[in-house]
Design a protein around this motif. Sequence first.
Motif, short mmCIF file in Angstrom:
data_model
loop_
_atom_site.label_atom_id
_atom_site.label_comp_id
_atom_site.label_asym_id
_atom_site.label_seq_id
_atom_site.Cartn_x
_atom_site.Cartn_y
_atom_site.Cartn_z
N GLU A 131 0.84 -1.20 0.00
CA GLU A 131 0.00 0.00 0.00
C GLU A 131 0.87 1.25 0.00
O GLU A 131 1.88 1.32 0.72
CB GLU A 131 -0.92 0.00 1.21
CG GLU A 131 -1.94 1.13 1.21
CD GLU A 131 -2.91 1.02 2.38
OE1 GLU A 131 -4.04 0.54 2.18
OE2 GLU A 131 -2.51 1.40 3.51
N TYR A 154 -4.47 10.18 -1.52
CA TYR A 154 -4.61 9.17 -2.57
C TYR A 154 -3.95 7.88 -2.09
O TYR A 154 -2.87 7.90 -1.49
CB TYR A 154 -3.96 9.64 -3.88
CG TYR A 154 -4.51 8.94 -5.09
CD1 TYR A 154 -5.71 9.33 -5.66
CD2 TYR A 154 -3.82 7.88 -5.67
CE1 TYR A 154 -6.21 8.70 -6.78
CE2 TYR A 154 -4.32 7.24 -6.79
CZ TYR A 154 -5.52 7.64 -7.34
OH TYR A 154 -6.03 7.00 -8.43
N ARG A 155 -4.64 6.78 -2.37
CA ARG A 155 -4.15 5.48 -1.90
C ARG A 155 -4.10 4.50 -3.06
O ARG A 155 -5.02 4.44 -3.89
CB ARG A 155 -5.06 4.92 -0.81
CG ARG A 155 -4.55 3.62 -0.21
CD ARG A 155 -5.55 3.03 0.75
NE ARG A 155 -6.73 2.51 0.03
CZ ARG A 155 -7.60 1.65 0.56
NH1 ARG A 155 -7.44 1.22 1.80
NH2 ARG A 155 -8.64 1.25 -0.15
N VAL A 159 0.24 5.42 0.33
CA VAL A 159 -0.73 6.47 0.62
C VAL A 159 0.02 7.79 0.69
O VAL A 159 1.02 7.91 1.41
CB VAL A 159 -1.47 6.21 1.94
CG1 VAL A 159 -2.48 7.32 2.21
CG2 VAL A 159 -2.18 4.85 1.90
N ARG A 183 -9.31 7.97 -3.74
CA ARG A 183 -9.10 8.99 -2.74
C ARG A 183 -9.30 8.43 -1.33
O ARG A 183 -10.07 7.50 -1.12
CB ARG A 183 -10.08 10.15 -2.96
CG ARG A 183 -9.86 10.92 -4.25
CD ARG A 183 -8.64 11.80 -4.13
NE ARG A 183 -8.41 12.57 -5.36
CZ ARG A 183 -7.41 13.41 -5.52
NH1 ARG A 183 -6.53 13.57 -4.55
NH2 ARG A 183 -7.26 14.06 -6.66
N THR A 184 -8.59 9.03 -0.38
CA THR A 184 -8.77 8.68 1.02
C THR A 184 -9.71 9.68 1.68
O THR A 184 -10.12 10.68 1.09
CB THR A 184 -7.42 8.68 1.75
OG1 THR A 184 -6.88 10.02 1.72
CG2 THR A 184 -6.44 7.73 1.07
#
Length: 393
Positions: free
Chosen positions: A335, A378-379, A337, A372-373
Amino acid sequence: MPRQGKWATRLAWWDGKFRSLLLDLLIASLAVAMPDDPAVWQQWVLIPGNALLFGGLLLRRRFPWIAVLASSAVMVLAGSGDQSMAVVVALYTMAKQRGPVASTWGAVAVVTAAQLTRLALPNLASLWTNGTATALLGLAAMLTGFVGMPTLLGLWLYQRRDLLRSLRERAVQAERERDLLADRAVGAERRRIAREMHDVVAHRVSVISLQAGALTMTATDERTEQVAEVIRVSSSAALSELREMLRALRDDAEHPGGDHAAPTLAGVAELVADSVAAGAEIALEMPDELPETSTAVGRAAYRVVQEALTNAGKHAPGSPVLVSVDTGPDGLAVEVVNARGGGTTVVEGSGYGLIGMRERVTLAGGTLQVGRTAEDGYRVRAEFPVLEPAAAS
């Protein structure tokens, strides 16, 4: 060998079909018959003759001459038309198996002579003295029905089978030529792409590497020197990878694997370190002991992090980025982010970054989530299935 294959081998004389053997057994059994009131000499002659006829009709597909000679001889010796159908089957088989060749015309002559012997000789005197057009027409009709028709039918089926075989061969040849032309077109396109990459991309990356090296030597402060060195090292690595891609595009048999090792999960730490050295604010969360992964999974995980960091640098420069690598019983999760940035850089993108990431992850058997988070960041998250041993790759 499978059971079906064994039967096909054993029944090769009957086109590999059990029903063809049963049909020939039926025809051979019906053809074996004795005259209604046979003479003693007929019994002694027809018993071995019928045995030969039975075997000839049973093996007519493999040895049609035996069937033709045996059926003609038995028909003449019996002096009746009971074996006429056997002669028809034998002649039809000869024409179908051999086609319009000398052996077929020889069989036609033998059968015609046998039919004339059976039909004409016993009534030769009456035909000579009281011959009529009706009798001659009847004889011609008998010859046409028992000689001409089976011969023509057999020759037609032979030509039809030969035509179908020729059409199949042409179709296979056409498909082979189409595949060859497609391979040539793909090869030409690959070489064209390789030339373009070499002439344009490789040249520009080389210029960047040279300029970064010169800046390293002439930098007036330590920070500028460090950034220039990172640019030089990154551009040199890009050139090395580009050479490997060019070799792959050109199908260079002498360098199938290349000198540059494929990126792996362990390379994520070095990738993050290079970005940090270039001035990016990146935090890395990774277990001390990395799991073993297949080559496809390791490469896909590395490329996801690489592309995500590139996108963060372009669309949110200066924002903090968190890179995490998690492992569990269900597999591997990577991941990236980044927080919301204050602007974008002037570097233009191709628009294919996310598409390329998704294709890589899918080919490795994983799934990709982007978006989007809650904090307007942004992830990018890639999840891969249960880990495979590295040896399996």
